[in-house]
Design a protein around this motif. Structure first.
Motif, mmCIF file in Angstrom:
data_model
loop_
_atom_site.group_PDB
_atom_site.id
_atom_site.type_symbol
_atom_site.label_atom_id
_atom_site.label_comp_id
_atom_site.label_asym_id
_atom_site.label_seq_id
_atom_site.Cartn_x
_atom_site.Cartn_y
_atom_site.Cartn_z
ATOM 1 N N TYR A 1 0.838 -1.202 0.000
ATOM 2 C CA TYR A 1 0.000 0.000 0.000
ATOM 3 C C TYR A 1 0.875 1.255 0.000
ATOM 4 O O TYR A 1 0.656 2.179 -0.775
ATOM 5 C CB TYR A 1 -0.924 -0.020 1.217
ATOM 6 N N HIS B 1 -8.928 5.676 2.740
ATOM 7 C CA HIS B 1 -9.256 4.259 2.865
ATOM 8 C C HIS B 1 -9.610 3.834 4.289
ATOM 9 O O HIS B 1 -9.908 2.665 4.524
ATOM 10 C CB HIS B 1 -8.107 3.402 2.342
ATOM 11 N N LEU C 1 -13.700 -1.294 4.324
ATOM 12 C CA LEU C 1 -14.519 -2.509 4.330
ATOM 13 C C LEU C 1 -15.846 -2.237 5.022
ATOM 14 O O LEU C 1 -15.886 -1.688 6.111
ATOM 15 C CB LEU C 1 -13.791 -3.661 5.027
ATOM 16 N N TRP D 1 -18.120 -2.305 -0.163
ATOM 17 C CA TRP D 1 -16.814 -2.944 -0.213
ATOM 18 C C TRP D 1 -16.686 -4.089 0.779
ATOM 19 O O TRP D 1 -16.957 -3.929 1.966
ATOM 20 C CB TRP D 1 -15.704 -1.925 0.040
ATOM 21 N N ASN D 2 -16.287 -5.232 0.264
ATOM 22 C CA ASN D 2 -15.925 -6.394 1.075
ATOM 23 C C ASN D 2 -14.634 -6.960 0.493
ATOM 24 O O ASN D 2 -14.119 -6.446 -0.510
ATOM 25 C CB ASN D 2 -17.061 -7.431 1.113
ATOM 26 N N ARG D 3 -14.105 -7.982 1.095
ATOM 27 C CA ARG D 3 -12.820 -8.529 0.641
ATOM 28 C C ARG D 3 -12.866 -8.968 -0.820
ATOM 29 O O ARG D 3 -11.968 -8.663 -1.601
ATOM 30 C CB ARG D 3 -12.394 -9.692 1.527
ATOM 31 N N LEU E 1 -13.239 -6.001 -3.314
ATOM 32 C CA LEU E 1 -12.022 -5.181 -3.320
ATOM 33 C C LEU E 1 -10.919 -5.871 -4.120
ATOM 34 O O LEU E 1 -10.185 -5.216 -4.858
ATOM 35 C CB LEU E 1 -11.542 -4.892 -1.899
ATOM 36 N N GLU E 2 -10.806 -7.184 -3.975
ATOM 37 C CA GLU E 2 -9.804 -7.903 -4.770
ATOM 38 C C GLU E 2 -10.147 -7.821 -6.254
ATOM 39 O O GLU E 2 -9.257 -7.625 -7.088
ATOM 40 C CB GLU E 2 -9.666 -9.348 -4.300
ATOM 41 N N ARG F 1 -2.775 -8.305 -4.175
ATOM 42 C CA ARG F 1 -4.162 -7.860 -3.957
ATOM 43 C C ARG F 1 -4.677 -8.392 -2.627
ATOM 44 O O ARG F 1 -5.267 -7.646 -1.834
ATOM 45 C CB ARG F 1 -5.056 -8.325 -5.109
ATOM 46 N N VAL G 1 -5.696 -6.048 0.635
ATOM 47 C CA VAL G 1 -7.037 -6.149 1.217
ATOM 48 C C VAL G 1 -6.938 -6.550 2.693
ATOM 49 O O VAL G 1 -7.674 -6.027 3.534
ATOM 50 C CB VAL G 1 -7.936 -7.101 0.410
ATOM 51 N N LEU H 1 -6.112 -3.335 4.396
ATOM 52 C CA LEU H 1 -7.270 -2.435 4.421
ATOM 53 C C LEU H 1 -8.301 -2.881 5.453
ATOM 54 O O LEU H 1 -8.980 -2.054 6.058
ATOM 55 C CB LEU H 1 -7.906 -2.348 3.033
ATOM 56 N N ALA H 2 -8.403 -4.186 5.660
ATOM 57 C CA ALA H 2 -9.366 -4.718 6.632
ATOM 58 C C ALA H 2 -9.030 -4.312 8.064
ATOM 59 O O ALA H 2 -9.891 -4.350 8.944
ATOM 60 C CB ALA H 2 -9.448 -6.236 6.528
#
Length: 142
Positions: free
Chosen positions: A51, A70, A74, A97-99, A102-103, A128, A132, A135-136
């Protein structure tokens, strides 16, 4: 039980997740939960590095830049960050947005939401997944 701890790790802010790891180690439970926890933390740390290297030119955790912040991505509806001017396509999107999405987004944003403005992709599946995972860990601003 491992999946529960792994899920918990992804829900916690990164500092809290690292603290939980220390507690598990101190209690001698790291061997029981260790594999899933270690893999999870390694993915988060790799994701943070990716990131920083590849996303931070346009995005930030705290602030809107060329791209939106960001923090808390999620579970957030696409196009919903305050004080950010989205493309019409993203603003009208119903994506939350979920995993998984997002991927897909990081694979090909235009395929996920045609008409959006992000022209960057992460070509490697592991990158990716790691981004993610990072980001979670980011909490929504208060």
């Amino acid at each position: 039980m491992r999946s529960g701890i792994t899920h918990l790790m992804h829900c916690l802010p990164s500092k809290a997740g690292l603290a939980l790891g220390s507690v598990l180690t101190a209690l001698g439970l790291s061997a029981f939960f260790g594999s899933a926890y270690a893999q999870s933390q390694e993915a988060v740390q790799r994701g943070m590095a990716i990131y920083t290297a590849k996303c931070s030119a346009c995005h930030s955790v705290e602030d809107n830049r060329v791209g939106p912040s960001h923090a808390g991505v999620l579970g957030r509806r696409a196009g919903a960050v305050k004080n950010y001017e989205y493309s019409e396509a993203l603003a009208k999107s119903k994506v939350v947005w979920n995993r998984a999405n997002l991927e897909r987004w990081l694979t090909d944003p235009e395929k996920v939401i045609p008409g959006q403005r992000m022209g960057y992709r992460l070509s490697l599946p592991q990158e990716r997944a790691d981004v993610v995972a990072y980001l979670a860990t980011l909490s929504a601003p208060k």
